[in-house]
Motif scaffolding. Structure first.
Motif, PDB file in Angstrom:
ATOM      1  N   LEU A  30      38.757 -53.950 -18.300  1.00  0.00           N
ATOM      2  CA  LEU A  30      39.573 -52.771 -18.094  1.00  0.00           C
ATOM      3  C   LEU A  30      40.889 -52.852 -18.861  1.00  0.00           C
ATOM      4  CD1 LEU A  30      39.153 -52.202 -14.255  1.00  0.00           C
ATOM      5  CD2 LEU A  30      38.281 -50.757 -16.089  1.00  0.00           C
TER       6      LEU A  30
ATOM      7  N   GLY B 106      47.225 -58.192  -4.267  1.00  0.00           N
ATOM      8  CA  GLY B 106      46.467 -57.943  -5.482  1.00  0.00           C
ATOM      9  C   GLY B 106      46.132 -56.474  -5.617  1.00  0.00           C
ATOM     10  N   LEU B 107      45.318 -56.154  -6.603  1.00  0.00           N
ATOM     11  CA  LEU B 107      44.912 -54.771  -6.830  1.00  0.00           C
ATOM     12  C   LEU B 107      43.713 -54.411  -5.954  1.00  0.00           C
ATOM     13  CD1 LEU B 107      46.684 -55.152  -9.380  1.00  0.00           C
ATOM     14  CD2 LEU B 107      45.099 -53.622 -10.543  1.00  0.00           C
TER      15      LEU B 107
ATOM     16  N   PHE C 238      44.663 -51.144 -18.650  1.00  0.00           N
ATOM     17  CA  PHE C 238      45.471 -50.505 -17.618  1.00  0.00           C
ATOM     18  C   PHE C 238      46.624 -49.711 -18.190  1.00  0.00           C
ATOM     19  CE2 PHE C 238      43.927 -52.123 -13.589  1.00  0.00           C
ATOM     20  CZ  PHE C 238      43.106 -53.153 -14.003  1.00  0.00           C
ATOM     21  N   GLY C 239      46.992 -48.658 -17.458  1.00  0.00           N
ATOM     22  CA  GLY C 239      48.259 -47.990 -17.709  1.00  0.00           C
ATOM     23  C   GLY C 239      49.400 -48.822 -17.173  1.00  0.00           C
ATOM     24  N   LYS C 240      50.612 -48.367 -17.391  1.00  0.00           N
ATOM     25  CA  LYS C 240      51.795 -49.143 -17.012  1.00  0.00           C
ATOM     26  C   LYS C 240      52.087 -49.071 -15.524  1.00  0.00           C
ATOM     27  CE  LYS C 240      55.080 -45.403 -17.904  1.00  0.00           C
ATOM     28  NZ  LYS C 240      56.303 -44.989 -18.620  1.00  0.00           N
ATOM     29  N   GLY C 241      51.433 -48.154 -14.836  1.00  0.00           N
ATOM     30  CA  GLY C 241      51.634 -48.035 -13.401  1.00  0.00           C
ATOM     31  C   GLY C 241      52.636 -46.956 -13.035  1.00  0.00           C
TER      32      GLY C 241
ATOM     33  N   PHE D 269      39.125 -45.530 -13.671  1.00  0.00           N
ATOM     34  CA  PHE D 269      39.344 -46.178 -12.389  1.00  0.00           C
ATOM     35  C   PHE D 269      40.789 -45.972 -11.935  1.00  0.00           C
ATOM     36  CE2 PHE D 269      35.494 -48.873 -12.398  1.00  0.00           C
ATOM     37  CZ  PHE D 269      35.123 -48.756 -13.727  1.00  0.00           C
TER      38      PHE D 269
ATOM     39  N   LEU E 225      52.266 -49.104  -5.700  1.00  0.00           N
ATOM     40  CA  LEU E 225      52.168 -48.990  -7.161  1.00  0.00           C
ATOM     41  C   LEU E 225      50.730 -48.642  -7.517  1.00  0.00           C
ATOM     42  CD1 LEU E 225      53.749 -49.394  -9.796  1.00  0.00           C
ATOM     43  CD2 LEU E 225      53.198 -51.828  -9.683  1.00  0.00           C
TER      44      LEU E 225
ATOM     45  N   PHE F 209      47.752 -47.811 -10.406  1.00  0.00           N
ATOM     46  CA  PHE F 209      47.350 -48.068 -11.787  1.00  0.00           C
ATOM     47  C   PHE F 209      46.083 -47.288 -12.113  1.00  0.00           C
ATOM     48  CE2 PHE F 209      50.205 -51.365 -13.125  1.00  0.00           C
ATOM     49  CZ  PHE F 209      50.537 -52.050 -11.977  1.00  0.00           C
TER      50      PHE F 209
ATOM     51  N   TYR G   8      43.453 -47.941  -9.171  1.00  0.00           N
ATOM     52  CA  TYR G   8      43.722 -49.066  -8.279  1.00  0.00           C
ATOM     53  C   TYR G   8      45.101 -48.878  -7.655  1.00  0.00           C
ATOM     54  CZ  TYR G   8      39.904 -51.713 -10.470  1.00  0.00           C
ATOM     55  OH  TYR G   8      38.677 -52.139 -10.920  1.00  0.00           O
TER      56      TYR G   8
ATOM     57  N   GLN H   5      48.323 -51.153  -5.713  1.00  0.00           N
ATOM     58  CA  GLN H   5      48.879 -52.485  -5.467  1.00  0.00           C
ATOM     59  C   GLN H   5      50.029 -52.356  -4.474  1.00  0.00           C
ATOM     60  OE1 GLN H   5      50.829 -54.522  -8.784  1.00  0.00           O
ATOM     61  NE2 GLN H   5      49.926 -56.449  -8.108  1.00  0.00           N
TER      62      GLN H   5
END
Lengths: 116, 112
Positions: B100, B43-44, B102-105, B34, B88, B90, B36, B38
């Motif tokens: 989920l 929010g995401l 998540f990566g650090k963004g 996925f 940002l 993700f 996303y 931000q």
């Protein structure tokens, strides 16, 4: 999709106090989660909110600090207890409408918490 | 265990140029991937996902992502960047009925 609202949207609190965050979904969902996003960081899962039973907490998070309720399929609360400045974060409610691997997880707008 | 790596903290691109935001993943089973976005004080928002089938996935706002199983990558792309794409981003992964991860963004900055 699911539309998620959170209350409050932001708050400034004194250390040692507690804050309860509410999450309301516009439809019944299978799974609800709470995430924390510390300043400049990624999202960390706090717990899975289970309807009618105790939440399932991730490593590093405990029920005494983050009690969670989920009385039905559309509502959950997260309490941040005995707050310290380290609890300053964005807290996000998230839902998975169906218990499917392929389902999209949706997020609320977040609650921005500042602890002084 | 599942994990996601976003190797770039920041990506800068000129408006009108193509953009790529990188993501690699590690899962023990079949991955569900996925992206996303931000925006500040928001929010995401879900952009797109890979479940199965065509390796090129198209999503919202003109974004697409390419799944590469051999490289365990799922890079986000857009042919022509807009200033309003600055946000940002993700990458996230799931395998099985789990939340989920998540990566650090990656912060994308599109310069006019």
């Amino acid at each position: 999709s699911a539309v998620i609202s959170q209350k409050p949207s932001r708050d400034i609190c004194q250390r040692g106090t507690s804050l309860t965050i509410q999450c309301q979904v516009d439809s019944q969902v299978t799974m609800m989660f709470w995430y924390r996003q510390q300043p400049g960081q990624s999202l960390t899962l706090i717990a899975t909110a289970n309807q009618g039973s105790e939440a399932t907490y991730e490593s590093g998070f405990v029920i005494d600090k983050f009690p969670i309720s989920r009385p039905n399929l559309t509502f959950s609360t997260l309490t941040v207890s005995n707050m310290s400045p380290e609890d300053s974060s964005i807290y996000l409610c998230s839902v998975l409408p169906q218990r499917l691997e392929s389902d999209t997880q949706y997020f609320g707008p977040g609650t921005r918490l500042t602890v002084l | 265990a599942q994990s996601v790596a976003q190797p770039e903290d920041q990506v800068n691109v000129a408006e009108g140029n193509p953009l790529t935001v990188k993501c690699t993943y590690s899962v023990s089973g079949n991955p569900y991937l996925f992206w996303y976005v931000q925006y500040p004080n928001r929010g995401l928002q879900f952009l797109l996902k890979y479940i199965t089938g065509d390796n090129l996935v198209k999503g919202s706002y003109g974004f697409e992502a390419e799944f590469n199983k051999s490289q365990t990558s799922f890079h986000l792309k857009k042919p022509s960047a807009l200033v309003s794409d600055s946000a940002l981003y993700f990458c996230a992964v799931r395998s099985g009925n789990t939340p989920l991860v998540f990566g650090k963004g990656t912060r994308l900055s599109v310069i006019a």
